[in-house]
Scaffold this motif. Structure first.
Motif, PDB file in Angstrom:
ATOM      1  N   LYS A  50       0.710  -1.554  -0.171  1.00 22.65           N
ATOM      2  CA  LYS A  50      -0.240  -0.013  -0.020  1.00 22.65           C
ATOM      3  C   LYS A  50       0.294   1.177  -0.349  1.00 22.65           C
ATOM      4  CE  LYS A  50      -4.128  -2.392   1.500  1.00 22.65           C
ATOM      5  NZ  LYS A  50      -5.184  -2.076   0.110  1.00 22.65           N
ATOM      6  N   THR A  51       2.677   1.237   0.461  1.00 19.39           N
ATOM      7  CA  THR A  51       2.763   2.789   0.562  1.00 19.39           C
ATOM      8  C   THR A  51       3.535   2.647  -0.998  1.00 19.39           C
ATOM      9  OG1 THR A  51       4.335   1.217   2.648  1.00 19.39           O
ATOM     10  CG2 THR A  51       4.525   3.204   1.103  1.00 19.39           C
ATOM     11  N   PRO A  52       3.211   4.278  -1.375  1.00 20.35           N
ATOM     12  CA  PRO A  52       3.169   4.549  -2.754  1.00 20.35           C
ATOM     13  C   PRO A  52       4.579   4.365  -3.302  1.00 20.35           C
ATOM     14  CG  PRO A  52       2.772   6.774  -1.282  1.00 20.35           C
ATOM     15  CD  PRO A  52       2.838   5.514   0.086  1.00 20.35           C
ATOM     16  N   ARG A  53       5.046   4.234  -4.531  1.00 21.83           N
ATOM     17  CA  ARG A  53       5.886   4.059  -4.667  1.00 21.83           C
ATOM     18  C   ARG A  53       6.086   5.256  -5.734  1.00 21.83           C
ATOM     19  NH1 ARG A  53       9.556  -0.025  -4.123  1.00 21.83           N
ATOM     20  NH2 ARG A  53      11.484  -0.024  -6.354  1.00 21.83           N
ATOM     21  N   SER A  54       6.909   6.064  -6.019  1.00 23.47           N
ATOM     22  CA  SER A  54       7.581   6.846  -6.335  1.00 23.47           C
ATOM     23  C   SER A  54       8.474   6.432  -7.795  1.00 23.47           C
ATOM     24  CB  SER A  54       8.974   8.328  -5.920  1.00 23.47           C
ATOM     25  OG  SER A  54      10.066   7.766  -6.273  1.00 23.47           O
TER      26      SER A  54
END
Length: 149
Positions: A50-54
């Motif tokens: 769920k953690t966003p990834r740039s």
């Protein structure tokens, strides 16, 4: 159940009492660590997903926030899930999760940038699986206690 003098009794009473004694002793530190780790591993996997990834490619060895998720088991049996200190990404994850008030270079506040709340989403999405993993781990611990002689 019963014996020749008409009194009801439990066969292998000493063995049964031993099982009850082991169960009454509760969980060992290793049992607690195992149960906590089972739940933490599930939460960590969900948090990573769920953690966003740039889209940014880091050439200096800096990891993406998503790659900095880690699980630490403390000697007390407590298990923590978070972002590694070495990555120095935890504070960025906090901003991304909670949101922030944008300021310009002169310190003037502008709009509020809303958070993505991925931590809370990971908690909600994994809650039932975490509880099941902990339950299964504790069930295994009690099964070991029952089968010990």
């Amino acid at each position: 159940m019963g014996n020749s003098n008409g009194v009801n009794s439990i066969g292998h009473e000493e063995s049964f009492e031993g099982v009850l004694t082991r169960l009454a002793e509760g969980l060992t530190l290793e049992d607690r660590k195992r149960a906590n780790k089972a739940g933490a591993d599930i939460f960590a996997a969900e948090l990573k997903a769920k953690t966003p990834r740039s889209d940014r490619i880091y050439h200096d060895g800096t990891p993406h926030i998503q790659d900095a998720v880690l699980v630490i088991t403390e000697p007390s049996g407590r298990v923590d899930v978070g972002y590694s200190d070495e990555s120095k990404r935890g504070y960025i994850a906090r901003f991304q999760n909670d949101g922030w008030i944008a300021t310009d270079r002169n310190g003037y506040s502008h709009k509020h940038v809303p958070g993505k709340h991925f931590w809370e989403e990971a908690e909600a999405a994994s809650k039932d699986r975490i509880q099941e993993a902990i339950r299964q781990s504790l069930e295994d611990a009690f099964a070991r206690k029952v089968s010990d002689k």
